[in-house]
Design an enzyme around this catalytic site. Sequence first.
Site, mmCIF file in Angstrom:
data_model
loop_
_atom_site.group_PDB
_atom_site.id
_atom_site.type_symbol
_atom_site.label_atom_id
_atom_site.label_comp_id
_atom_site.label_asym_id
_atom_site.label_seq_id
_atom_site.Cartn_x
_atom_site.Cartn_y
_atom_site.Cartn_z
ATOM 1 N N GLY A 9 0.951 -1.360 -0.036
ATOM 2 C CA GLY A 9 0.060 0.005 0.049
ATOM 3 C C GLY A 9 0.834 1.339 -0.046
ATOM 4 O O GLY A 9 1.613 1.539 -0.649
ATOM 5 N N THR A 10 0.471 2.220 1.073
ATOM 6 C CA THR A 10 1.464 3.308 1.189
ATOM 7 C C THR A 10 2.702 3.259 1.097
ATOM 8 O O THR A 10 3.652 4.276 1.062
ATOM 9 C CB THR A 10 0.705 4.196 2.088
ATOM 10 N N LEU A 11 3.624 2.236 1.430
ATOM 11 C CA LEU A 11 4.778 1.910 1.725
ATOM 12 C C LEU A 11 5.705 1.465 0.414
ATOM 13 O O LEU A 11 6.620 1.489 0.332
ATOM 14 C CB LEU A 11 5.096 0.969 2.613
ATOM 15 N N GLU A 80 1.671 1.334 11.567
ATOM 16 C CA GLU A 80 0.399 0.257 11.249
ATOM 17 C C GLU A 80 -0.137 0.212 12.655
ATOM 18 O O GLU A 80 -1.128 -0.514 12.503
ATOM 19 C CB GLU A 80 1.164 -0.942 10.805
#
Length: 140
Positions: A9-11, A80
Amino acid sequence: MTLPFFVYGTLRPGEANHRLFLHGRTRSEEPARLADTVLYEGPGYPYAVEEPDGGVVRGELVTARPEAYGELLAELDRLEEYVPGDPLSLYVRVERKVVRDTDGAGVRAWVYVAGQGVAARLRAAGRRVEGGQWRGRGRG
């Protein structure tokens, strides 16, 4: 245990949290996939939910630089909202086998999957991300 991370995802490279947390701290980043998992849309970020005979989630296998590993692991746990043993954690960090796209090799990696409560809500009323690919969805 020092393991690479599977990010989906956002990583991922090109996404906002990659720049904030991973940029300059990795030794390698390779396309990979996680089986028996379904990807769900979340509020601004996705959740991988483990499902036997589920789909495939696509992402990257990220290997941290050794000198950055300990600090990075702690920062990603905070990002997270993972607290070991806390059933209310949004994500849970688990060790899973992912497959590198380049050579088909299976590699053990840390993966942040939806926590128990979040997974139950998503299974009941969540919106699946078709194809298990979050990249290019207009974020970051």
